[in-house]
Design a protein around this motif. Structure first.
Motif, PDB file in Angstrom:
ATOM      1  N   PHE A 289       7.852   9.500 -10.072  1.00 37.74           N
ATOM      2  CA  PHE A 289       7.706   8.958  -8.725  1.00 37.74           C
ATOM      3  C   PHE A 289       7.097  10.005  -7.803  1.00 37.74           C
ATOM      4  N   THR A 290       6.247   9.528  -6.904  1.00 34.99           N
ATOM      5  CA  THR A 290       5.554  10.400  -5.957  1.00 34.99           C
ATOM      6  C   THR A 290       5.835   9.938  -4.537  1.00 34.99           C
ATOM      7  N   PRO A 291       6.149  10.834  -3.604  1.00 36.28           N
ATOM      8  CA  PRO A 291       6.406  10.414  -2.218  1.00 36.28           C
ATOM      9  C   PRO A 291       5.115  10.108  -1.477  1.00 36.28           C
ATOM     10  N   ILE A 292       5.169   9.114  -0.613  1.00 36.37           N
ATOM     11  CA  ILE A 292       4.054   8.802   0.281  1.00 36.37           C
ATOM     12  C   ILE A 292       4.611   8.530   1.667  1.00 36.37           C
ATOM     13  N   SER A 293       3.757   8.609   2.664  1.00 35.43           N
ATOM     14  CA  SER A 293       4.135   8.268   4.034  1.00 35.43           C
ATOM     15  C   SER A 293       3.782   6.812   4.302  1.00 35.43           C
ATOM     16  N   VAL A 294       4.710   6.104   4.927  1.00 33.76           N
ATOM     17  CA  VAL A 294       4.508   4.699   5.271  1.00 33.76           C
ATOM     18  C   VAL A 294       4.347   4.590   6.779  1.00 33.76           C
ATOM     19  N   ASN A 295       3.256   3.991   7.178  1.00 37.43           N
ATOM     20  CA  ASN A 295       2.975   3.777   8.598  1.00 37.43           C
ATOM     21  C   ASN A 295       2.443   2.362   8.740  1.00 37.43           C
ATOM     22  N   ALA A 296       3.358   1.410   8.869  1.00 33.32           N
ATOM     23  CA  ALA A 296       2.987  -0.003   8.920  1.00 33.32           C
ATOM     24  C   ALA A 296       3.818  -0.696   9.992  1.00 33.32           C
ATOM     25  N   LYS A 297       3.140  -1.123  11.050  1.00 36.53           N
ATOM     26  CA  LYS A 297       3.809  -1.780  12.181  1.00 36.53           C
ATOM     27  C   LYS A 297       4.939  -0.902  12.684  1.00 36.53           C
ATOM     28  N   GLU A 298       6.186  -1.447  12.683  1.00 32.20           N
ATOM     29  CA  GLU A 298       7.284  -0.675  13.261  1.00 32.20           C
ATOM     30  C   GLU A 298       7.908   0.293  12.261  1.00 32.20           C
ATOM     31  N   THR A 299       7.402   0.326  11.039  1.00 32.26           N
ATOM     32  CA  THR A 299       7.991   1.147   9.986  1.00 32.26           C
ATOM     33  C   THR A 299       7.287   2.492   9.883  1.00 32.26           C
ATOM     34  N   ARG A 300       8.058   3.548  10.017  1.00 22.99           N
ATOM     35  CA  ARG A 300       7.556   4.899   9.857  1.00 22.99           C
ATOM     36  C   ARG A 300       8.534   5.642   8.960  1.00 22.99           C
ATOM     37  N   GLY A 301       8.009   6.316   7.949  1.00 22.98           N
ATOM     38  CA  GLY A 301       8.920   7.066   7.095  1.00 22.98           C
ATOM     39  C   GLY A 301       8.326   7.333   5.738  1.00 22.98           C
ATOM     40  N   ARG A 302       9.194   7.629   4.793  1.00 19.04           N
ATOM     41  CA  ARG A 302       8.779   7.998   3.456  1.00 19.04           C
ATOM     42  C   ARG A 302       9.184   6.925   2.458  1.00 19.04           C
ATOM     43  N   ALA A 303       8.351   6.716   1.453  1.00 20.02           N
ATOM     44  CA  ALA A 303       8.659   5.847   0.332  1.00 20.02           C
ATOM     45  C   ALA A 303       8.216   6.555  -0.942  1.00 20.02           C
ATOM     46  N   TRP A 304       8.492   5.933  -2.073  1.00 20.00           N
ATOM     47  CA  TRP A 304       8.181   6.555  -3.366  1.00 20.00           C
ATOM     48  C   TRP A 304       7.438   5.553  -4.231  1.00 20.00           C
ATOM     49  N   ILE A 305       6.383   6.023  -4.904  1.00 25.15           N
ATOM     50  CA  ILE A 305       5.591   5.135  -5.723  1.00 25.15           C
ATOM     51  C   ILE A 305       5.563   5.612  -7.177  1.00 25.15           C
ATOM     52  N   TYR A 306       5.416   4.640  -8.069  1.00 25.88           N
ATOM     53  CA  TYR A 306       5.278   4.898  -9.502  1.00 25.88           C
ATOM     54  C   TYR A 306       4.005   4.209  -9.961  1.00 25.88           C
ATOM     55  N   LEU A 307       3.067   4.992 -10.495  1.00 25.64           N
ATOM     56  CA  LEU A 307       1.789   4.474 -10.967  1.00 25.64           C
ATOM     57  C   LEU A 307       1.601   4.882 -12.421  1.00 25.64           C
ATOM     58  N   PRO A 308       1.910   3.991 -13.355  1.00 23.09           N
ATOM     59  CA  PRO A 308       1.732   4.331 -14.772  1.00 23.09           C
ATOM     60  C   PRO A 308       0.260   4.454 -15.118  1.00 23.09           C
ATOM     61  N   PRO A 309      -0.068   5.164 -16.174  1.00 22.16           N
ATOM     62  CA  PRO A 309      -1.479   5.269 -16.571  1.00 22.16           C
ATOM     63  C   PRO A 309      -2.019   3.906 -16.965  1.00 22.16           C
ATOM     64  N   PRO A 310      -3.312   3.664 -16.740  1.00 25.67           N
ATOM     65  CA  PRO A 310      -3.880   2.360 -17.073  1.00 25.67           C
ATOM     66  C   PRO A 310      -3.874   2.137 -18.567  1.00 25.67           C
ATOM     67  N   PRO A 311      -3.609   0.898 -19.004  1.00 23.80           N
ATOM     68  CA  PRO A 311      -3.633   0.610 -20.442  1.00 23.80           C
ATOM     69  C   PRO A 311      -5.045   0.713 -20.990  1.00 23.80           C
ATOM     70  N   ALA A 312      -5.169   1.177 -22.211  1.00 20.09           N
ATOM     71  CA  ALA A 312      -6.480   1.347 -22.827  1.00 20.09           C
ATOM     72  C   ALA A 312      -7.001   0.017 -23.348  1.00 20.09           C
ATOM     73  N   GLY A 313      -8.317  -0.169 -23.241  1.00 22.66           N
ATOM     74  CA  GLY A 313      -8.958  -1.310 -23.861  1.00 22.66           C
ATOM     75  C   GLY A 313      -8.872  -2.605 -23.108  1.00 22.66           C
ATOM     76  N   ILE A 314      -8.421  -2.573 -21.857  1.00 19.85           N
ATOM     77  CA  ILE A 314      -8.310  -3.782 -21.058  1.00 19.85           C
ATOM     78  C   ILE A 314      -9.232  -3.665 -19.858  1.00 19.85           C
ATOM     79  N   PRO A 315     -10.112  -4.645 -19.613  1.00 19.17           N
ATOM     80  CA  PRO A 315     -11.012  -4.584 -18.456  1.00 19.17           C
ATOM     81  C   PRO A 315     -10.225  -4.458 -17.166  1.00 19.17           C
ATOM     82  N   GLN A 316     -10.676  -3.582 -16.281  1.00 17.35           N
ATOM     83  CA  GLN A 316     -10.000  -3.370 -15.009  1.00 17.35           C
ATOM     84  C   GLN A 316     -10.732  -4.098 -13.895  1.00 17.35           C
ATOM     85  N   PRO A 317     -10.118  -5.141 -13.291  1.00 18.67           N
ATOM     86  CA  PRO A 317     -10.763  -5.841 -12.187  1.00 18.67           C
ATOM     87  C   PRO A 317     -10.773  -4.976 -10.946  1.00 18.67           C
ATOM     88  N   PRO A 318     -11.668  -5.245  -9.992  1.00 22.53           N
ATOM     89  CA  PRO A 318     -11.693  -4.460  -8.762  1.00 22.53           C
ATOM     90  C   PRO A 318     -10.431  -4.653  -7.967  1.00 22.53           C
TER      91      PRO A 318
END
Length: 244
Positions: A184-213
């Motif tokens: 997990f990686t921390p990020i800053s959230v700045n959306a409307k009335e919400t200010r603060g920190r959140a955490w994101i998880y981004l797994p590596p992309p699967p191999a061999g599958i077309p990636q849409p935009p």
């Protein structure tokens, strides 16, 4: 005097107790939904619901036992108060990714899906129109956070998960079960009335599958009616014999 609204059609396991209860909650959004051919929208929405339904069933949480609200290109799910949020952050997100990977493997490039997922927990109050509470608003703000959308788009992962700092500190940080806090990686959230920190998880992309935009979209807006013809003429599957 206005007539009393009809009783809500909620699933009994969630709303059997009166008052405000604490629930786990999740929202799953199709990334770049508006960039897909409108004729595929109904098909993609059906795929979203099947992926969410099947992955929840794998952790013993039938979707029928949850409160759910359709958001057009997304779904909001409130789990029963008896369901721990730990398996949502651990086992469920892995099951969701496995179901998505299987779908993408047998689907054509035009029907590929990427999903943005938010998980939070907090107090929820139900009324005749749906559910309300600060926790639900916070979940929506997390999911729509520009920093999260940008991180997912840049990573090309098939799934991006964001969770609140509250859940990270209370659950993720201790690394129970399948949850690995190092991913997990921390990020800053700045959306409307919400200010603060959140955490994101981004797994590596699967191999061999077309990636849409990837295209940012706002998911916690009210649902809009979308109609589309069936997908048969669009070559949604990669080969014969595949059915969903």
């Amino acid at each position: 005097m206005s007539p009393t609204p009809p009783a809500p059609n909620w699933s009994a396991p969630i709303w059997s107790a009166s008052g405000v209860l604490q629930h786990g909650m999740l929202a799953v959004d199709i990334v770049g939904f508006g960039r897909h051919d409108p004729a595929l929208h109904t098909y993609l929405r059906d795929a979203l619901y099947r992926i969410v339904t099947n992955s929840l069933a794998q952790i013993g949480v039938p979707l029928q036992s949850c409160h759910r609200e359709d958001r057009g290109d997304a779904v909001l799910v409130i789990t029963p108060a008896s369901v721990s949020v730990e398996p949502l952050l651990g086992h469920w997100i892995h099951q969701l990714r496995a179901a998505l990977r299987h779908y993408n493997q047998i689907s054509a490039a035009t029907a590929q899906l990427r999903l943005r997922v938010g998980i939070h927990a907090g107090f929820v109050k139900a009324d005749h129109y749906g559910v309300a509470g600060r926790a639900i608003l916070h979940l929506c703000r997390l999911l729509d956070a520009p920093a999260f959308k940008t991180a997912l788009e840049t990573s090309q992962s098939d799934v991006g998960l964001i969770t609140s700092d509250y859940l990270y500190q209370e659950v993720v940080r201790d690394g129970p079960g399948l949850i690995d806090p190092a991913t997990f990686t921390p990020i800053s959230v700045n959306a409307k009335e919400t200010r603060g920190r959140a955490w994101i998880y981004l797994p590596p992309p699967p191999a061999g599958i077309p990636q849409p935009p990837a295209t940012p979209s706002t998911i916690c807006a009210p649902s809009q009616t979308r109609t589309a013809r069936g997908p048969r003429s669009h070559g949604l599957h990669r080969g014969p014999g595949h059915r969903h």
